[in-house]
Design an enzyme around this catalytic site. Structure first.
Site, PDB file in Angstrom:
ATOM      1  N   GLU A 122      25.300   8.092 -14.467  1.00 45.39           N
ATOM      2  CA  GLU A 122      25.369   7.309 -15.701  1.00 45.39           C
ATOM      3  C   GLU A 122      26.357   7.915 -16.689  1.00 45.39           C
ATOM      4  OE1 GLU A 122      21.175   5.234 -16.432  1.00 45.39           O
ATOM      5  OE2 GLU A 122      20.975   7.402 -16.088  1.00 45.39           O
ATOM      6  N   GLU A 142      16.618   6.521  -9.192  1.00 45.65           N
ATOM      7  CA  GLU A 142      15.479   6.480 -10.110  1.00 45.65           C
ATOM      8  C   GLU A 142      14.281   5.700  -9.581  1.00 45.65           C
ATOM      9  OE1 GLU A 142      18.782   7.744 -12.854  1.00 45.65           O
ATOM     10  OE2 GLU A 142      18.550   6.591 -11.012  1.00 45.65           O
TER      11      GLU A 142
END
Length: 273
Positions: A122, A142
């Site tokens: 990210e 995730e």
């Protein structure tokens, strides 16, 4: 890291800074995996704020120390210890100091020198450009730990990849190689050899620095402002008078210097005004 680091509670030992002739080299250095906790997020924000504030800095290169990890993302050990929950305050720029920093008008180049996993991916996605060493890999795992990549991954990745490819990465957590990332246009360049991503990213930063500072800032501003719009609406937004960097570029002495230097067959002398 000076006053900015102190103001935002940053800890400088995890983030090393070096001015490379106007390019700010930011090195995330938290052995063993360059994971990011709250203090490191705030130190990274202080680095990006320095980039924003100092006129002599034209771009930044962001990398990780070592050769295995760019960053493993969120420091799960800090979270498990109970001091930093899932909704912890990572500072003004959000997680990693950049993922929610939406008004930075100087380019950031991620030099991915290894694994960019979870929040590390990210962070790279929040940069403007990505250079990756050939052994680098990218993943958003995730869902495997009961969460989603909500520090920008679930928002930015579908804008950078075909939706089906982005959805596969988000839903399965599989790793994407640097070569595959380059084929999809996610990575600007794949390099060979230790340290090669940083050197190529610095060279890219120097090429950016050859342009007029106000013009570079205007490109950043117009890209942000028009990204969700069609061409006609983008024109309306750009010409509508609400973009101060664009207006400053049009009214600048540099906008006159560029054509003059071209006509006189010399290098332009940018003044940043």
């Amino acid at each position: 890291m000076g006053e900015a680091a102190e103001e935002h509670g940053a800890r400088s030992e995890a983030v090393r800074l070096e001015d490379r002739d106007g390019i700010l080299l930011i090195t995330l250095d938290r052995p063993k995996a360059n994971a990011i906790d709250v203090a490191t997020s705030r130190a990274l924000y202080a680095a990006f704020d320095r980039l924003r504030q100092e006129d002599g800095l034209r771009a930044a290169v962001l990398t990780g120390a070592g050769e295995r990890f760019f960053s493993a993302g969120w420091d799960l050990k800090a979270a498990a210890a109970g001091g930093e929950g899932i909704e912890a305050d990572h500072g003004p720029g959000g997680f990693a100091g950049l993922t929610e920093l939406f008004d930075l008008d100087k380019p950031v180049i991620a030099a991915v020198n290894g694994l960019a996993v979870g929040g590390g991916f990210e962070l790279a996605l929040a940069a403007d450009l990505i250079v990756a060493e050939e052994h680098a890999e990218f993943a958003l795992p995730e869902v495997g730990i009961g969460m989603i990549p909500d520090s920008g991954g679930v928002l930015r990745l579908p804008k950078r990849l075909p939706r089906a490819v982005a959805s596969e990465l988000l839903l399965t957590g599989r790793r994407m190689s640097a070569g595959e990332a380059a084929r999809w246009g996610l990575v600007n360049e794949v390099t060979t050899g230790p340290g090669s991503a940083v050197e190529s990213a610095l060279a890219l930063g120097r090429r950016i620095a050859e342009g007029a500072p106000l013009a570079v800032a205007a490109v950043q501003e117009v890209l942000r402002a028009t990204e969700p719009l069609g061409v006609a609406d983008g024109y309306a937004r750009m010409r509508g008078g609400a973009l101060p960097r664009y207006r400053a570029m049009l009214d600048s002495a540099d906008a006159q210097e560029g054509p003059r230097a071209f006509a006189e067959k010399r290098a332009p002398r940018w003044r940043g005004r």
